[in-house]
Design a protein around this motif. Structure first.
Motif, PDB file in Angstrom:
ATOM      1  N   ARG A   1       0.846  -1.197   0.000  1.00 15.30           N
ATOM      2  CA  ARG A   1       0.000   0.000   0.000  1.00 15.30           C
ATOM      3  C   ARG A   1       0.872   1.235   0.000  1.00 15.30           C
ATOM      4  N   PHE A   2       0.498   2.208  -0.821  1.00 10.68           N
ATOM      5  CA  PHE A   2       1.150   3.512  -0.852  1.00 10.68           C
ATOM      6  C   PHE A   2       0.331   4.428   0.043  1.00 10.68           C
ATOM      7  N   LEU A   3       0.938   4.934   1.102  1.00  9.15           N
ATOM      8  CA  LEU A   3       0.223   5.760   2.067  1.00  9.15           C
ATOM      9  C   LEU A   3       0.763   7.192   2.061  1.00  9.15           C
ATOM     10  N   VAL A   4      -0.143   8.139   2.295  1.00  5.64           N
ATOM     11  CA  VAL A   4       0.228   9.555   2.313  1.00  5.64           C
ATOM     12  C   VAL A   4      -0.295  10.190   3.589  1.00  5.64           C
ATOM     13  N   ALA A   5       0.593  10.800   4.355  1.00  9.97           N
ATOM     14  CA  ALA A   5       0.189  11.667   5.459  1.00  9.97           C
ATOM     15  C   ALA A   5       0.051  13.046   4.821  1.00  9.97           C
ATOM     16  N   PRO A   6      -1.129  13.650   4.876  1.00  7.76           N
ATOM     17  CA  PRO A   6      -1.379  14.876   4.111  1.00  7.76           C
ATOM     18  C   PRO A   6      -0.541  16.057   4.579  1.00  7.76           C
ATOM     19  N   PRO A   7      -0.394  17.049   3.673  1.00  7.39           N
ATOM     20  CA  PRO A   7       0.242  18.296   4.111  1.00  7.39           C
ATOM     21  C   PRO A   7      -0.597  18.907   5.216  1.00  7.39           C
ATOM     22  N   THR A   8       0.050  19.612   6.122  1.00  6.45           N
ATOM     23  CA  THR A   8      -0.654  20.195   7.268  1.00  6.45           C
ATOM     24  C   THR A   8      -0.192  21.624   7.486  1.00  6.45           C
ATOM     25  N   CYS A   9      -1.154  22.500   7.745  1.00  5.44           N
ATOM     26  CA  CYS A   9      -0.837  23.886   8.062  1.00  5.44           C
ATOM     27  C   CYS A   9      -0.333  23.947   9.501  1.00  5.44           C
ATOM     28  N   ARG A  10       0.856  24.522   9.686  1.00  4.80           N
ATOM     29  CA  ARG A  10       1.408  24.643  11.029  1.00  4.80           C
ATOM     30  C   ARG A  10       0.702  25.727  11.839  1.00  4.80           C
ATOM     31  N   ALA A  11       0.030  26.658  11.174  1.00  2.00           N
ATOM     32  CA  ALA A  11      -0.637  27.756  11.878  1.00  2.00           C
ATOM     33  C   ALA A  11      -1.994  27.352  12.441  1.00  2.00           C
TER      34      ALA A  11
END
Length: 96
Positions: free
Chosen positions: A54-64
């Protein structure tokens, strides 16, 4: 197989099987640009989907503000659509 005989996409797959990585980390390790990595990762995600892995992605996240519901997970957004901050963590990819 010798490293010189491996394709760029195979090197990305091998790296992601070892540990999760962001586009910038893969780019530095493989001597590519982050944009080139993202183009290759798009193809890798499709080819891995045809196997038992499986190819898994932890999404981009806004630090603010913590926003992480971006439309395109295989991209590095420039700004948060919620708070307009440019402090965005890159997505992280892995293969398991």
């Amino acid at each position: 197989m010798r490293e010189a005989d491996e394709t760029t996409r195979q090197r990305i797959v091998d790296a992601l099987r070892e540990e999760p990585a962001t586009p910038s980390e893969l780019a530095a390790a493989l001597d590519l640009t982050p944009n080139a990595v993202l183009r290759h990762v798009e193809h890798v995600s499709r080819s891995v989907g045809n196997s038992d892995e499986r190819f898994l992605v932890a999404p981009p996240t806004c630090r603010a503000c913590g926003f992480d519901d971006f439309d395109d997970l295989l991209n590095v957004p420039s700004r948060c659509p919620s708070c307009k901050s440019e402090a965005i963590d890159e997505p992280t990819f892995t293969i398991e």
